[in-house]
Design a protein around this motif. Structure first.
Motif, PDB file in Angstrom:
ATOM      1  N   THR A 219      20.677  -1.087  -1.062  1.00 62.03           N
ATOM      2  CA  THR A 219      19.901  -1.878  -0.122  1.00 62.03           C
ATOM      3  C   THR A 219      20.197  -1.356   1.286  1.00 62.03           C
ATOM      4  OG1 THR A 219      19.894  -3.855  -1.504  1.00 62.03           O
ATOM      5  CG2 THR A 219      19.565  -4.179   0.852  1.00 62.03           C
TER       6      THR A 219
ATOM      7  N   ALA B 276      16.499  -6.158   9.615  1.00 64.96           N
ATOM      8  CA  ALA B 276      15.595  -6.019   8.477  1.00 64.96           C
ATOM      9  C   ALA B 276      16.372  -5.490   7.286  1.00 64.96           C
ATOM     10  CB  ALA B 276      14.441  -5.080   8.818  1.00 64.96           C
ATOM     11  N   VAL B 277      16.018  -5.967   6.093  1.00 64.87           N
ATOM     12  CA  VAL B 277      16.670  -5.530   4.856  1.00 64.87           C
ATOM     13  C   VAL B 277      15.598  -5.041   3.898  1.00 64.87           C
ATOM     14  CG1 VAL B 277      18.065  -6.250   2.885  1.00 64.87           C
ATOM     15  CG2 VAL B 277      18.554  -7.173   5.148  1.00 64.87           C
ATOM     16  N   SER B 278      15.847  -3.870   3.306  1.00 66.22           N
ATOM     17  CA  SER B 278      14.877  -3.310   2.363  1.00 66.22           C
ATOM     18  C   SER B 278      15.584  -2.824   1.105  1.00 66.22           C
ATOM     19  CB  SER B 278      14.122  -2.138   3.014  1.00 66.22           C
ATOM     20  OG  SER B 278      13.297  -1.498   2.061  1.00 66.22           O
ATOM     21  N   LYS B 279      15.154  -3.328  -0.031  1.00 65.74           N
ATOM     22  CA  LYS B 279      15.660  -2.826  -1.312  1.00 65.74           C
ATOM     23  C   LYS B 279      14.851  -1.612  -1.772  1.00 65.74           C
ATOM     24  CE  LYS B 279      17.471  -7.265  -2.923  1.00 65.74           C
ATOM     25  NZ  LYS B 279      17.439  -8.278  -3.999  1.00 65.74           N
ATOM     26  N   GLU B 280      13.591  -1.520  -1.331  1.00 70.64           N
ATOM     27  CA  GLU B 280      12.734  -0.430  -1.754  1.00 70.64           C
ATOM     28  C   GLU B 280      13.148   0.903  -1.125  1.00 70.64           C
ATOM     29  OE1 GLU B 280      11.697  -3.308  -0.591  1.00 70.64           O
ATOM     30  OE2 GLU B 280      10.956  -4.232  -2.445  1.00 70.64           O
ATOM     31  N   ALA B 281      13.585   0.884   0.142  1.00 71.01           N
ATOM     32  CA  ALA B 281      13.903   2.130   0.842  1.00 71.01           C
ATOM     33  C   ALA B 281      15.043   2.886   0.172  1.00 71.01           C
ATOM     34  CB  ALA B 281      14.260   1.827   2.301  1.00 71.01           C
TER      35      ALA B 281
ATOM     36  N   ARG C 205      18.880  -2.601   8.454  1.00 77.16           N
ATOM     37  CA  ARG C 205      18.591  -2.004   9.756  1.00 77.16           C
ATOM     38  C   ARG C 205      18.781  -3.054  10.854  1.00 77.16           C
ATOM     39  NH1 ARG C 205      12.605  -0.420  10.604  1.00 77.16           N
ATOM     40  NH2 ARG C 205      12.491  -2.651  11.077  1.00 77.16           N
TER      41      ARG C 205
END
Length: 235
Positions: free
Chosen positions: A224, A212-217, A227
């Motif tokens: 970025t 999983a990739v998150s720019k918001e976290a 996980r």
């Protein structure tokens, strides 16, 4: 750094659910039951048990600078994959070694000390079929001890493996060498695990990775977050 995945020597069992149980042979010396035709076999004569397993999540969260990610031309995601793989091997090996540490201990002192204890284990303590498929797992200290052994003519007792390039064998059994950092030596002792690891350790593997990739976290750090999670259990 050298990383040898012990998983390859285990009984790897692919599973599709998060928990379950597997039949386990309890008594390997039982014989066929003598019963007349149409006679029911009693439940007590079936010597099987069950080993329960439950998958756990193991993962890594890796922050990546957005600036670096935009300018990246050296396959950064491949590098991250290798980083995760190394951590996975260390984690899996730790769990497998915890199981091996419960194995039956064979004294290695007195008249049957040193390498003779290894010979005794292969010749007497193990069933012949298991001994035939055995490997020897040790660390750098244990390997150094074996590597210095010679016979009466000064020839080394270790031989080159004919099936695994670069590996050594003792009495025809492959030696798997782990680093001292991952398999520490007890004080004034050496450790050797001898046996068919696939008969001793079951590795329940979900055989999939969750990415999983998150720019918001990582918003406040202009980063970025990636996980990666794997699921397994060792029994």
């Amino acid at each position: 750094r050298e990383l040898i995945p012990l998983k390859q020597f285990c009984n790897v069992i692919p599973v599709g659910t998060l928990s379950g149980s597997m039949p386990l042979e309890v008594d390997a010396n039982d014989e066929l039951t003598n019963f007349e035709e149409m006679t029911e076999i009693g439940q007590s004569t079936i010597k099987f048990g069950n080993v329960a397993w439950k998958l756990s999540d193991y993962g890594d969260i890796i922050p990546i600078s957005n600036t670096l990610l935009q300018d990246e031309k050296a396959n950064l995601t491949n590098y991250i994959g290798r980083r995760f793989a190394k951590k996975a091997v260390r984690t899996e090996n730790k769990k497998i070694l915890e199981i091996l540490a419960t194995a039956t201990k064979v004294p290695g002192s007195g008249e049957v000390g040193g390498y003779k204890a290894i010979q005794k284990a292969l010749n007497v303590h193990l069933d012949p079929e298991i001994a035939a498929n055995s490997i020897i797992i040790t660390n750098q200290d244990g390997y150094d001890y074996l590597d210095e052994l010679t016979d009466g003519n000064g020839r080394p007792l270790l031989t080159d493996s004919l099936t695994v390039p670069g590996a050594k064998e003792f009495k025809g059994k492959r030696i798997v060498v782990l680093s001292n950092a991952h398999l520490a030596s007890p004080e004034e002792k050496l450790t050797f695990y001898i046996g068919d690891i696939s008969e001793a350790v079951a590795f329940f593997d979900r055989e999939s990775y969750e990415m999983a990739v998150s720019k918001e976290a990582g918003f406040t750090k202009n980063a970025t977050l990636m996980r990666v999670v794997e699921r397994f259990d060792v029994k």
